[in-house]
Design a protein around this motif. Sequence first.
Motif, PDB file in Angstrom:
ATOM      1  N   ALA A 180       0.844  -1.196   0.000  1.00  7.65           N
ATOM      2  CA  ALA A 180       0.000   0.000   0.000  1.00  7.65           C
ATOM      3  C   ALA A 180       0.873   1.237   0.000  1.00  7.65           C
ATOM      4  CB  ALA A 180      -0.920   0.006   1.219  1.00  7.65           C
ATOM      5  N   ILE A 181       0.378   2.321  -0.605  1.00 10.22           N
ATOM      6  CA  ILE A 181       1.041   3.621  -0.556  1.00 10.22           C
ATOM      7  C   ILE A 181      -0.028   4.692  -0.353  1.00 10.22           C
ATOM      8  CG2 ILE A 181       3.006   2.992  -2.020  1.00 10.22           C
ATOM      9  CD1 ILE A 181       1.595   4.429  -4.350  1.00 10.22           C
ATOM     10  N   TYR A 182       0.401   5.844   0.167  1.00  7.90           N
ATOM     11  CA  TYR A 182      -0.452   7.021   0.250  1.00  7.90           C
ATOM     12  C   TYR A 182       0.077   8.018  -0.760  1.00  7.90           C
ATOM     13  CZ  TYR A 182      -3.016  11.015   2.105  1.00  7.90           C
ATOM     14  OH  TYR A 182      -3.845  12.099   2.242  1.00  7.90           O
ATOM     15  N   HIS A 183      -0.781   8.447  -1.697  1.00  4.58           N
ATOM     16  CA  HIS A 183      -0.329   9.347  -2.749  1.00  4.58           C
ATOM     17  C   HIS A 183      -1.505  10.166  -3.251  1.00  4.58           C
ATOM     18  CE1 HIS A 183       1.247  10.345  -6.899  1.00  4.58           C
ATOM     19  NE2 HIS A 183       2.233  10.724  -6.121  1.00  4.58           N
ATOM     20  N   ASN A 184      -1.281  11.450  -3.426  1.00  3.15           N
ATOM     21  CA  ASN A 184      -2.323  12.356  -3.936  1.00  3.15           C
ATOM     22  C   ASN A 184      -3.628  12.223  -3.141  1.00  3.15           C
ATOM     23  OD1 ASN A 184      -0.675  13.492  -5.858  1.00  3.15           O
ATOM     24  ND2 ASN A 184      -1.402  12.188  -7.534  1.00  3.15           N
ATOM     25  N   PHE A 244      -3.555   3.683  -2.100  1.00  2.00           N
ATOM     26  CA  PHE A 244      -3.573   2.715  -3.191  1.00  2.00           C
ATOM     27  C   PHE A 244      -3.144   1.361  -2.634  1.00  2.00           C
ATOM     28  CE2 PHE A 244      -3.259   6.777  -5.216  1.00  2.00           C
ATOM     29  CZ  PHE A 244      -3.930   6.649  -6.427  1.00  2.00           C
ATOM     30  N   LEU A 245      -3.955   0.349  -2.896  1.00  2.00           N
ATOM     31  CA  LEU A 245      -3.670  -1.015  -2.473  1.00  2.00           C
ATOM     32  C   LEU A 245      -3.348  -1.866  -3.689  1.00  2.00           C
ATOM     33  CD1 LEU A 245      -6.732  -1.525  -0.073  1.00  2.00           C
ATOM     34  CD2 LEU A 245      -4.428  -0.766   0.571  1.00  2.00           C
ATOM     35  N   ALA A 246      -2.523  -2.887  -3.496  1.00  2.00           N
ATOM     36  CA  ALA A 246      -2.224  -3.806  -4.589  1.00  2.00           C
ATOM     37  C   ALA A 246      -2.011  -5.198  -4.013  1.00  2.00           C
ATOM     38  CB  ALA A 246      -0.987  -3.354  -5.366  1.00  2.00           C
ATOM     39  N   GLY A 247      -2.477  -6.208  -4.750  1.00  2.00           N
ATOM     40  CA  GLY A 247      -2.341  -7.579  -4.283  1.00  2.00           C
ATOM     41  C   GLY A 247      -2.959  -8.549  -5.255  1.00  2.00           C
ATOM     42  N   ILE A 302      -8.492   4.130  -2.610  1.00  2.00           N
ATOM     43  CA  ILE A 302      -9.400   4.348  -1.487  1.00  2.00           C
ATOM     44  C   ILE A 302      -9.310   5.801  -1.024  1.00  2.00           C
ATOM     45  CG2 ILE A 302     -10.110   3.517   0.785  1.00  2.00           C
ATOM     46  CD1 ILE A 302     -10.068   1.330  -1.317  1.00  2.00           C
ATOM     47  N   GLU A 303     -10.461   6.411  -0.776  1.00  2.00           N
ATOM     48  CA  GLU A 303     -10.499   7.732  -0.151  1.00  2.00           C
ATOM     49  C   GLU A 303     -10.468   7.492   1.368  1.00  2.00           C
ATOM     50  OE1 GLU A 303     -12.356   9.991   1.811  1.00  2.00           O
ATOM     51  OE2 GLU A 303     -10.784  11.390   1.228  1.00  2.00           O
ATOM     52  N   PRO A 304      -9.379   7.875   2.051  1.00  2.00           N
ATOM     53  CA  PRO A 304      -9.185   7.412   3.428  1.00  2.00           C
ATOM     54  C   PRO A 304     -10.137   8.013   4.451  1.00  2.00           C
ATOM     55  CG  PRO A 304      -7.449   8.939   2.798  1.00  2.00           C
ATOM     56  CD  PRO A 304      -8.237   8.651   1.561  1.00  2.00           C
ATOM     57  N   ASN A 305     -10.659   9.206   4.234  1.00  2.00           N
ATOM     58  CA  ASN A 305     -11.526   9.831   5.227  1.00  2.00           C
ATOM     59  C   ASN A 305     -12.892   9.169   5.305  1.00  2.00           C
ATOM     60  OD1 ASN A 305      -9.581  11.789   5.985  1.00  2.00           O
ATOM     61  ND2 ASN A 305     -10.128  13.025   4.198  1.00  2.00           N
ATOM     62  N   GLY A 359     -13.575   6.141   3.439  1.00  2.00           N
ATOM     63  CA  GLY A 359     -13.497   4.728   3.097  1.00  2.00           C
ATOM     64  C   GLY A 359     -14.068   4.399   1.739  1.00  2.00           C
ATOM     65  N   THR A 360     -14.413   5.424   0.961  1.00  2.00           N
ATOM     66  CA  THR A 360     -14.983   5.207  -0.366  1.00  2.00           C
ATOM     67  C   THR A 360     -13.970   4.545  -1.295  1.00  2.00           C
ATOM     68  OG1 THR A 360     -16.385   7.158  -0.127  1.00  2.00           O
ATOM     69  CG2 THR A 360     -16.043   6.323  -2.376  1.00  2.00           C
ATOM     70  N   VAL A 361     -14.388   3.482  -1.962  1.00  2.00           N
ATOM     71  CA  VAL A 361     -13.547   2.830  -2.972  1.00  2.00           C
ATOM     72  C   VAL A 361     -13.739   3.585  -4.281  1.00  2.00           C
ATOM     73  CG1 VAL A 361     -13.052   0.705  -4.218  1.00  2.00           C
ATOM     74  CG2 VAL A 361     -13.753   0.607  -1.810  1.00  2.00           C
ATOM     75  N   VAL A 362     -12.738   4.368  -4.672  1.00  2.00           N
ATOM     76  CA  VAL A 362     -12.828   5.156  -5.908  1.00  2.00           C
ATOM     77  C   VAL A 362     -12.875   4.218  -7.102  1.00  2.00           C
ATOM     78  CG1 VAL A 362     -11.739   6.970  -7.284  1.00  2.00           C
ATOM     79  CG2 VAL A 362     -11.598   7.043  -4.772  1.00  2.00           C
ATOM     80  N   TRP A 363     -11.992   3.224  -7.105  1.00  2.00           N
ATOM     81  CA  TRP A 363     -12.063   2.158  -8.098  1.00  2.00           C
ATOM     82  C   TRP A 363     -11.368   0.920  -7.561  1.00  2.00           C
ATOM     83  CZ3 TRP A 363      -7.187   0.676  -9.175  1.00  2.00           C
ATOM     84  CH2 TRP A 363      -6.174   1.613  -9.244  1.00  2.00           C
ATOM     85  N   SER A 364     -11.755  -0.226  -8.087  1.00  2.00           N
ATOM     86  CA  SER A 364     -11.161  -1.512  -7.744  1.00  2.00           C
ATOM     87  C   SER A 364     -11.108  -2.329  -9.029  1.00  2.00           C
ATOM     88  CB  SER A 364     -11.991  -2.223  -6.677  1.00  2.00           C
ATOM     89  OG  SER A 364     -11.489  -3.514  -6.404  1.00  2.00           O
ATOM     90  N   ARG A 365      -9.900  -2.738  -9.441  1.00  2.00           N
ATOM     91  CA  ARG A 365      -9.742  -3.394 -10.745  1.00  2.00           C
ATOM     92  C   ARG A 365      -8.847  -4.628 -10.647  1.00  2.00           C
ATOM     93  NH1 ARG A 365     -11.064  -0.359 -15.374  1.00  2.00           N
ATOM     94  NH2 ARG A 365     -11.643   1.809 -14.972  1.00  2.00           N
ATOM     95  N   THR A 366      -9.108  -5.592 -11.515  1.00  2.00           N
ATOM     96  CA  THR A 366      -8.245  -6.760 -11.657  1.00  2.00           C
ATOM     97  C   THR A 366      -7.581  -6.728 -13.023  1.00  2.00           C
ATOM     98  OG1 THR A 366     -10.070  -8.116 -12.504  1.00  2.00           O
ATOM     99  CG2 THR A 366      -9.648  -8.177 -10.116  1.00  2.00           C
TER     100      THR A 366
END
Length: 489
Positions: free
Chosen positions: A164-168, A172-175, A194-197, A199-206
């Motif tokens: 995971a990283i925090y950016h902009n 961002f999660l990856a796995g 993820i919008e951290p405040n 918890g909204t998932v902006v997008w989730s992709r495979t």
Amino acid sequence: MEFLLVPGVWLSTDMGILKTIVTLLLNLLICHLLAGQQIVWEKELRLSTRDLFYTGIQTYDSHFILGGESGRWRGHIGATTIQGACVAKIDSFGDTVWVRPLGQLGKVFKIIRSPIPGQFFAVLNYYLGNFNPKTMIMAIDDNGNILNQISLPPSNQEQLAFTAIYHNNHIFLAGRQYPGNAPNSFYEMWAAKIEPNTGTVVWSRTYNLNHPVCVANSIEPTPYGTYMLGGYQGSRIVNIEITTNGVMIDNQMLYQNQNNIVFESGAVGQIGRTHFVANGNFRFNNQARSYFGVHSRPGNQRRWGGESLGYGTKPLINADSTIIYQVGTAQVDNVFIGRLDLDSNYFWRISTNNSTIQGIRGFYDIIYNEDETGILLGSIRKTTVPVGTSFYMAKFTGIGRPFDPTGVHHPHLTEKQGGIYPNPVKDFFRFRKQYQKGEVIFYQTSGKEVYRCSPTNNQPISLAHLRSGVYIYRCQLDGKPYHGKLVKE
């Protein structure tokens, strides 16, 4: 410590003069090498028979928040024992300030900084009554108190982050993700924003790379406003480039292992704008093996690299294009760590097998310090009584400064370098750092933002409108980050 760069030299006793000369030369060489690298301190922390640190970050008070797992807070799912996720705080000497459980079975695999001073995000893999792990993000303060927690929305497909990283202003999660109609031995590379405040998932992709086993173990921003996922596609180490909306725009293979064995982990890092570094681990004939190599960018031509016995950790890249790398050879119970350049020449390389603290070490992360030292985090395995695995930390000199392709995430800078005067402040203050363009944000100690401004050309900044008290500031001066505390009279 055993320094491997110096070969052993043995001479017969009837060659006394030559032996003396050679000994003096070797001693001079050893002293030269030692001047560039040493272990300042190393510490072991034992809470149970299985304790491991995976991640850490420096706090605003020059302490360190670490994350991992401990058997002290273990639980059971059926007959299987699961460790408890935990965080710890240590001081600059490696002494433990506190250790806190987070109330979840699993582990903290990444701690990342929050934009609010004194707060952090702990990213966990956790279990709830079954063997399908899930991912959770916890906001914690620097006393280990849980402020908020975010669980990914329920899904028919298991989504598990490994990095995971925090950016902009987003996490961002990856796995990996299991496809909904496939057995658990098959999974696709997966990432989410993820919008951290909220918890909204902006997008989730495979990302299906035409292989039943695809996993991401690293994610980094690029200089071009995109993101790079590093991982493995079966027996291949790959990197893919995605847009800020998660759309894949490139997919490249860097290496395929010699025996076509599916990797257990794989990661790719950027070395400036010219090269990648890749590593991966797999097992063959019941032996642990790893790949480590540098590849050109673009084109992915291998500059050097190869396979060796033992597991290697993800290489860490420095601003000067040097690489910190660790490989452990389980067959001989030894771990080597070193710093090398783009042509594979070692500045230093040591074995951690010999030490006042006995055990086999494994490192998973490095906390960079401003003086180019680093705190290596991991575990130490005991083969004698009391057997088990303990938390382990060691401070190394000669680590360097971390590379950031975007220029956003810089190492911690002390208040002296970006400090203010006068302090305490009555009405106006200035930064000691000379700059042309700045952005400054002031916070109450609770973390609430109270004022921001955009000064230019070293101009004085007025705080006359603020109430008396202690404030925390964070700023960018000509693109470089600084922070500290001030007292308003």
